[in-house]
Design a protein around this motif. Structure first.
Motif, PDB file in Angstrom:
ATOM      1  N   PHE A 108      35.270  67.776  35.227  1.00 43.95           N
ATOM      2  CA  PHE A 108      33.809  67.843  35.213  1.00 43.95           C
ATOM      3  C   PHE A 108      33.298  66.603  35.948  1.00 43.95           C
ATOM      4  CE2 PHE A 108      34.137  71.046  31.886  1.00 43.95           C
ATOM      5  CZ  PHE A 108      33.016  71.833  32.120  1.00 43.95           C
ATOM      6  N   SER A 109      33.155  66.741  37.246  1.00 41.82           N
ATOM      7  CA  SER A 109      32.807  65.598  38.090  1.00 41.82           C
ATOM      8  C   SER A 109      31.311  65.522  38.356  1.00 41.82           C
ATOM      9  CB  SER A 109      33.524  65.719  39.437  1.00 41.82           C
ATOM     10  OG  SER A 109      33.094  64.717  40.334  1.00 41.82           O
ATOM     11  N   PRO A 110      30.744  64.304  38.427  1.00 42.65           N
ATOM     12  CA  PRO A 110      29.406  64.186  39.011  1.00 42.65           C
ATOM     13  C   PRO A 110      29.449  64.815  40.409  1.00 42.65           C
ATOM     14  CG  PRO A 110      30.084  62.110  38.033  1.00 42.65           C
ATOM     15  CD  PRO A 110      31.294  63.003  38.017  1.00 42.65           C
ATOM     16  N   ILE A 111      28.334  65.375  40.845  1.00 43.40           N
ATOM     17  CA  ILE A 111      28.338  66.109  42.111  1.00 43.40           C
ATOM     18  C   ILE A 111      28.613  65.201  43.308  1.00 43.40           C
ATOM     19  CG2 ILE A 111      26.877  67.411  43.721  1.00 43.40           C
ATOM     20  CD1 ILE A 111      25.643  68.787  41.316  1.00 43.40           C
ATOM     21  N   ALA A 112      28.051  64.000  43.302  1.00 42.47           N
ATOM     22  CA  ALA A 112      28.149  63.128  44.478  1.00 42.47           C
ATOM     23  C   ALA A 112      29.574  62.906  44.984  1.00 42.47           C
ATOM     24  CB  ALA A 112      27.476  61.786  44.195  1.00 42.47           C
ATOM     25  N   PRO A 113      30.562  62.605  44.107  1.00 45.09           N
ATOM     26  CA  PRO A 113      31.911  62.336  44.625  1.00 45.09           C
ATOM     27  C   PRO A 113      32.649  63.562  45.146  1.00 45.09           C
ATOM     28  CG  PRO A 113      31.589  61.354  42.444  1.00 45.09           C
ATOM     29  CD  PRO A 113      30.473  62.319  42.668  1.00 45.09           C
ATOM     30  N   VAL A 114      32.128  64.782  44.882  1.00 48.47           N
ATOM     31  CA  VAL A 114      32.883  65.987  45.267  1.00 48.47           C
ATOM     32  C   VAL A 114      32.110  66.947  46.165  1.00 48.47           C
ATOM     33  CG1 VAL A 114      34.374  65.942  43.229  1.00 48.47           C
ATOM     34  CG2 VAL A 114      32.184  67.183  43.127  1.00 48.47           C
ATOM     35  N   ILE A 115      30.853  66.633  46.478  1.00 48.02           N
ATOM     36  CA  ILE A 115      30.065  67.582  47.265  1.00 48.02           C
ATOM     37  C   ILE A 115      30.687  67.826  48.638  1.00 48.02           C
ATOM     38  CG2 ILE A 115      28.502  65.817  48.194  1.00 48.02           C
ATOM     39  CD1 ILE A 115      27.512  69.388  47.088  1.00 48.02           C
ATOM     40  N   GLY A 116      31.254  66.799  49.256  1.00 44.93           N
ATOM     41  CA  GLY A 116      31.899  66.964  50.552  1.00 44.93           C
ATOM     42  C   GLY A 116      33.125  67.861  50.469  1.00 44.93           C
ATOM     43  N   GLN A 117      33.935  67.643  49.437  1.00 45.13           N
ATOM     44  CA  GLN A 117      35.147  68.453  49.257  1.00 45.13           C
ATOM     45  C   GLN A 117      34.807  69.914  48.942  1.00 45.13           C
ATOM     46  OE1 GLN A 117      34.512  65.459  48.095  1.00 45.13           O
ATOM     47  NE2 GLN A 117      36.348  64.218  47.783  1.00 45.13           N
ATOM     48  N   ILE A 118      33.710  70.121  48.218  1.00 43.97           N
ATOM     49  CA  ILE A 118      33.277  71.492  47.926  1.00 43.97           C
ATOM     50  C   ILE A 118      32.852  72.187  49.220  1.00 43.97           C
ATOM     51  CG2 ILE A 118      31.447  72.859  46.828  1.00 43.97           C
ATOM     52  CD1 ILE A 118      31.549  70.842  44.490  1.00 43.97           C
ATOM     53  N   ARG A 119      32.090  71.494  50.038  1.00 44.59           N
ATOM     54  CA  ARG A 119      31.623  72.081  51.302  1.00 44.59           C
ATOM     55  C   ARG A 119      32.765  72.324  52.278  1.00 44.59           C
ATOM     56  NH1 ARG A 119      26.324  68.095  51.488  1.00 44.59           N
ATOM     57  NH2 ARG A 119      24.984  69.409  50.179  1.00 44.59           N
ATOM     58  N   ASN A 120      33.827  71.508  52.158  1.00 49.03           N
ATOM     59  CA  ASN A 120      34.991  71.669  53.045  1.00 49.03           C
ATOM     60  C   ASN A 120      36.063  72.572  52.434  1.00 49.03           C
ATOM     61  OD1 ASN A 120      33.899  69.968  55.001  1.00 49.03           O
ATOM     62  ND2 ASN A 120      34.772  68.135  54.059  1.00 49.03           N
ATOM     63  N   ASN A 121      35.729  73.212  51.330  1.00 55.00           N
ATOM     64  CA  ASN A 121      36.649  74.141  50.645  1.00 55.00           C
ATOM     65  C   ASN A 121      37.932  73.471  50.148  1.00 55.00           C
ATOM     66  OD1 ASN A 121      34.946  76.449  51.117  1.00 55.00           O
ATOM     67  ND2 ASN A 121      35.674  76.449  53.242  1.00 55.00           N
ATOM     68  N   GLN A 122      37.831  72.177  49.865  1.00 59.46           N
ATOM     69  CA  GLN A 122      38.975  71.465  49.296  1.00 59.46           C
ATOM     70  C   GLN A 122      38.955  71.500  47.769  1.00 59.46           C
ATOM     71  OE1 GLN A 122      37.861  67.865  51.639  1.00 59.46           O
ATOM     72  NE2 GLN A 122      40.042  67.804  52.182  1.00 59.46           N
ATOM     73  N   LEU A 123      37.807  71.838  47.210  1.00 58.04           N
ATOM     74  CA  LEU A 123      37.662  72.024  45.775  1.00 58.04           C
ATOM     75  C   LEU A 123      36.793  73.259  45.531  1.00 58.04           C
ATOM     76  CD1 LEU A 123      37.007  68.360  44.530  1.00 58.04           C
ATOM     77  CD2 LEU A 123      39.007  69.763  43.969  1.00 58.04           C
ATOM     78  N   VAL A 124      37.081  73.959  44.439  1.00 60.57           N
ATOM     79  CA  VAL A 124      36.306  75.149  44.080  1.00 60.57           C
ATOM     80  C   VAL A 124      35.397  74.803  42.897  1.00 60.57           C
ATOM     81  CG1 VAL A 124      36.402  77.537  43.272  1.00 60.57           C
ATOM     82  CG2 VAL A 124      38.165  76.668  44.837  1.00 60.57           C
ATOM     83  N   PRO A 125      34.070  74.963  43.037  1.00 62.00           N
ATOM     84  CA  PRO A 125      33.169  74.714  41.919  1.00 62.00           C
ATOM     85  C   PRO A 125      33.054  75.967  41.044  1.00 62.00           C
ATOM     86  CG  PRO A 125      31.884  75.228  43.874  1.00 62.00           C
ATOM     87  CD  PRO A 125      33.344  75.319  44.280  1.00 62.00           C
ATOM     88  N   LEU A 126      33.417  75.854  39.779  1.00 58.15           N
ATOM     89  CA  LEU A 126      33.388  77.022  38.897  1.00 58.15           C
ATOM     90  C   LEU A 126      32.084  77.117  38.105  1.00 58.15           C
ATOM     91  CD1 LEU A 126      37.040  77.034  37.484  1.00 58.15           C
ATOM     92  CD2 LEU A 126      36.130  78.157  39.543  1.00 58.15           C
TER      93      LEU A 126
END
Length: 324
Positions: free
Chosen positions: A203-221
């Motif tokens: 359960f990450s704050p959005i800021a540290p993972v928004i780039g990875q989500i946009r680059n499909n390196q992480l999946v937001p559930l």
């Protein structure tokens, strides 16, 4: 009136002037230290820096960020609690402020008595992320896996008792699943381990993972907040995805040492509101996935007191180990 009597009358008037008014009249006349009880680059640090520049421009004095991390934020909290209540040392902290009284057996400060809540700054939703390699594309699939494989899942947190940890524990209790906390020193390590697939979710704050989500390196559930995140409008909340009672509001706010004059507290609150209204800060918050959120000092104080109570119940229900 003779000079001596005039001087005496003037002295008496000064003596009767409220300290808060005197302090406010020339405040600030030197830089203000802003203690962030987490490392540079953390979400709390990024939010603090986003508003500090604008506040400094408006107030005519620099707001200097000092990162004082360690012990889930309590080292920085202690430094602020012990600082002079003159408005020149303040703190920008997160929801962890209301968690530490329940996860530490002994603290060198009183969470309610030693701080003056000034205002929240932002509500910054946590997002549950998982590696694409896990081949889980929805919260429903994660829950199905958890129930078919009890005890096999683990999750990352940015430290024992952190807001990311509490969010995950509240979700786990509401979903009635088993999962093991893997604590790290901060979000950077947690994100790295989840991306590598060595830890299942975070359960990450959005800021540290928004780039990875946009680059499909992480999946937001799902997001753990009561409402959807502005930065991720197509990602459901955990409640919408089938886990009612799992909502967790991750916020960042400003505090001062107890006995800071009310006039200074009100000035700081006003300056935060002004900073949040500037186009630059609005754009920065959008990029961070943060929603601006302010309250009057008395309202924020009431909110803090209620959250301290609710987190006591959550820590007990989750059976979290108290740190000595």
């Amino acid at each position: 009136m003779p000079f001596t009597r005039r001087a005496a009358a003037l002295f008496a008037a000064i003596a009767l002037t409220p300290f808060a008014a005197l302090a406010q009249a020339g405040y600030p006349n030197k830089p203000i230290k802003v203690i962030v009880p987490f490392a540079a680059g953390s979400t709390t640090d990024i939010i603090a820096r986003a508003i500090a520049d604008k506040m400094g421009q408006s107030m005519g004095q620099q707001l200097v960020i000092e990162n004082k991390g360690g012990a889930s934020g309590t080292i920085g909290q202690a430094a602020v609690a012990q600082a002079a209540p003159d408005g020149y040392t303040i703190m920008v902290h997160s929801s962890s402020h209301t968690v530490s009284p329940h996860t530490f057996a002994k603290l060198p400060f009183d969470t309610l008595a030693d701080f003056v809540p000034i205002t929240p700054i932002s509500s910054t939703p946590n997002v549950l992320v998982i590696s694409p390699a896990k081949n889980i594309k929805s919260l429903g699939e994660l829950l199905a896996y958890a129930k078919a494989n009890p005890g096999k899942l683990n999750f990352a947190s940015a430290g024992q008792g952190s807001a990311t940890h509490l969010n995950a524990e509240k979700f786990k209790l509401a979903a009635k699943i088993e999962a093991t906390n893997i604590p790290f020193k901060g979000s950077a390590e947690a994100v790295t381990e989840v991306m590598a697939g060595r830890v299942d979710y975070y359960f990450s704050p959005i800021a540290p993972v928004i780039g990875q989500i946009r680059n499909n390196q992480l999946v937001p559930l799902a997001v753990g907040s009561p409402k959807r995140a502005t930065a991720l409008p197509n990602v459901p909340t955990t409640a919408e995805a089938g886990v009612p009672g799992s909502e967790f509001n991750f916020w960042i706010g400003m505090f001062a040492p107890a006995r800071t004059p009310a006039a200074i507290v009100e000035r700081l609150q006003d300056e935060v509101v002004k900073a949040l209204a500037t186009p630059e800060v609005k754009e920065r918050f959008i990029a961070l996935g943060a929603d601006a959120w302010t309250l009057e000092p008395k309202q924020f104080d009431a909110y803090i007191r209620e959250e301290v109570k609710s987190n006591a119940a959550l820590v007990k229900a989750a059976g979290l180990q108290v740190q000595q």
